[in-house]
Motif scaffolding. Sequence first.
Motif, PDB file in Angstrom:
ATOM      1  N   THR A  89      94.510  54.091  57.498  1.00  0.00           N
ATOM      2  CA  THR A  89      94.971  53.779  58.846  1.00  0.00           C
ATOM      3  C   THR A  89      96.483  53.938  58.898  1.00  0.00           C
ATOM      4  N   ALA A  90      96.989  54.453  60.014  1.00  0.00           N
ATOM      5  CA  ALA A  90      98.439  54.632  60.162  1.00  0.00           C
ATOM      6  C   ALA A  90      99.184  53.305  60.077  1.00  0.00           C
ATOM      7  N   GLY A 437      93.119  42.884  54.035  1.00  0.00           N
ATOM      8  CA  GLY A 437      91.746  43.142  53.613  1.00  0.00           C
ATOM      9  C   GLY A 437      91.346  44.587  53.564  1.00  0.00           C
ATOM     10  N   TYR A 438      91.948  45.432  54.429  1.00  0.00           N
ATOM     11  CA  TYR A 438      91.431  46.803  54.528  1.00  0.00           C
ATOM     12  C   TYR A 438      91.966  47.775  53.481  1.00  0.00           C
ATOM     13  N   PRO A 439      93.273  47.963  53.277  1.00  0.00           N
ATOM     14  CA  PRO A 439      94.427  47.283  53.864  1.00  0.00           C
ATOM     15  C   PRO A 439      94.956  48.053  55.069  1.00  0.00           C
ATOM     16  N   ALA A 532      90.479  44.857  49.870  1.00  0.00           N
ATOM     17  CA  ALA A 532      91.361  45.770  49.134  1.00  0.00           C
ATOM     18  C   ALA A 532      91.996  45.063  47.940  1.00  0.00           C
ATOM     19  N   ARG A 533      92.051  45.775  46.831  1.00  0.00           N
ATOM     20  CA  ARG A 533      92.724  45.271  45.629  1.00  0.00           C
ATOM     21  C   ARG A 533      93.525  46.408  44.979  1.00  0.00           C
ATOM     22  N   LEU A 541     102.360  46.846  47.214  1.00  0.00           N
ATOM     23  CA  LEU A 541     103.483  46.140  47.829  1.00  0.00           C
ATOM     24  C   LEU A 541     103.087  45.597  49.195  1.00  0.00           C
ATOM     25  N   TYR A 542     102.360  46.396  49.950  1.00  0.00           N
ATOM     26  CA  TYR A 542     101.938  45.996  51.292  1.00  0.00           C
ATOM     27  C   TYR A 542     101.030  44.769  51.231  1.00  0.00           C
ATOM     28  N   VAL A 543      99.992  44.837  50.438  1.00  0.00           N
ATOM     29  CA  VAL A 543      99.031  43.734  50.376  1.00  0.00           C
ATOM     30  C   VAL A 543      99.694  42.453  49.867  1.00  0.00           C
TER      31      VAL A 543
END
Length: 571
Positions: A89-90, A437-439, A532-533, A541-543
């Motif tokens: 996803t963007a 979660g997706y992320p 997501a893991r 970094l995002y998660v």
Amino acid sequence: MQPRRSAQWYAGNDRNSYIHRAWMRRGLPADAFDGRPHIAIANTASDLTPCNAHLDEVARSVSDGIYEAGGIALNLPVVSLGETQVRPTAMLWRNMAAMATEEMLRANPIDGVVLLGGCDKTIPSLLMAAASVDLPAVVMPGGPMLTGTFRGVPLGCGTGVWQLSEEVRAGTLSAAEFVRSESSMIRSKGHCNTMGTASTMGLLAEVLGMTPPGVAGIPAPDSRLLEAAHATGVLVVEMIDAGRRPSTVLSRGSFLNAIVALAALGGSTNAVVHLLAIAGRLGVELTQDDFDRTGSHVPLLVDLQPAGRFLMEDLFRAGGLHAVLNEVRDLLDPAALTVTGRPLVEHLDTARVYDREVIRPREQPLQPAAGIAVLYGNLAPDGAVIKPAAASPELLSHRGPAVVFDSIEDLHARLDDPDLGVTADSVLILRGCGPKGYPGMPEVANLPLPAKLLAEGIRDMVRICDGRMSGTAYGTVVLHVTPEAAVGGPLAKVRTGDMIILDVAGRRLDVDIPDAELAAREPAAAAVNAFARPRRGWERLYVDTVGQANIGADLDFLLGSSGDEVSRESH
């Protein structure tokens, strides 16, 4: 006048200033370094961002305007995100694009910037970057595409996809005809022509004061867009001389004006996470609840898809953004400024409505109160949002049994199973689609309806998700549920068969079980296994650092701004 910021690189006769000048002397004359403003054109043009593919042409007109006004124009390609292309996803990269652009603006010898964007995440990321570095900045939007037609009627991009794909699944449209509609839908250069996220954020950038008044909404192929781009190049030089920065333009009043406009336009729910994120970079006080308090009573005046009938070319023809704003002028903060240095409301005096079918009178709205509604309850302790303008009125108060999907893969595997226990009264729940979660919080909340219900003529159901939905989408969809399932939100504990209560008028979203029982439940194992893991890179970094939707889904270490100072030399 204060010394140019670029003079920190170019002024003087030492070794470092020599290096900085010499490597730029590839056609630039010596007087390019005599104090003229150096202006970056932050350009999101990319063949893989189809909606922005024409921005190189726009950049040339901006450049001409900058040179006319005595500045030095510098093309600066920045991260571009094609909403229709990038996976998963963007939204996963909005914050990365903002961070990369911010750092490039700060690191380079520039005095100001023109921000070229169009596709959904490009304008928000550019505004986040500009707010964080706080150099004089102005947004030049790429504009919407022209109206396409299919089978003799206008076809809204995005919205038509959702409609036609459901017709194929319902057996009322052939696959061959569906494929034939592709070339009809995308008629010209430009971003989506519905009131999706790209149109919404392009228009709201002007309402915020960051786009030259009268520019937002000009169709991409219209020659007046290039004329406006040239004028924007002239304007940015004047802004630099005046020291007009995002922090001097953007105020709480600017954001509240944007919320009023969002409701009157019937704009995308994605504006919630983008406006919150931009405000967070400036330290402007703005909360999710402001969208309800300020916007929920504002009438829907624009009859555009997905909430209405027309498209962006019609809005421009009918009088454009200023004509809409003039209808709600009394609701706008009269002190909120624009990049011209003048208040937004002063630019509305000559606005006229030329088609009252497209832009309704205040006293005869499409809907009397259609802004974003923010819901709370034991299913959304930190809130969720719904766009009543895009929903079925009869479903805004609803009680029905949950049918739960633990991931997007689970949805795809089971949705059309003839044995799926689902009726028109069921509430479809998709979880694991939040920022962590997706992320990245994908646009999957407007999940398709089960094939067997489509065959019965059903075209809308209550749907609930911790993700987002496309601004081009429609339906009774509750989204941005927070806390998301992946951080232990109640959505992770709902079971198929639980009774869900949606009460938009009462601003409630609940699962009808005792709070103690809900608290005692363990999150569904299948949902947890699908979260997501990531092990490395940007996703990791995002998660690890992304915030929830109710505060803008920005990274925690990117909140606030750092200014434009660079203290150390490179050689």
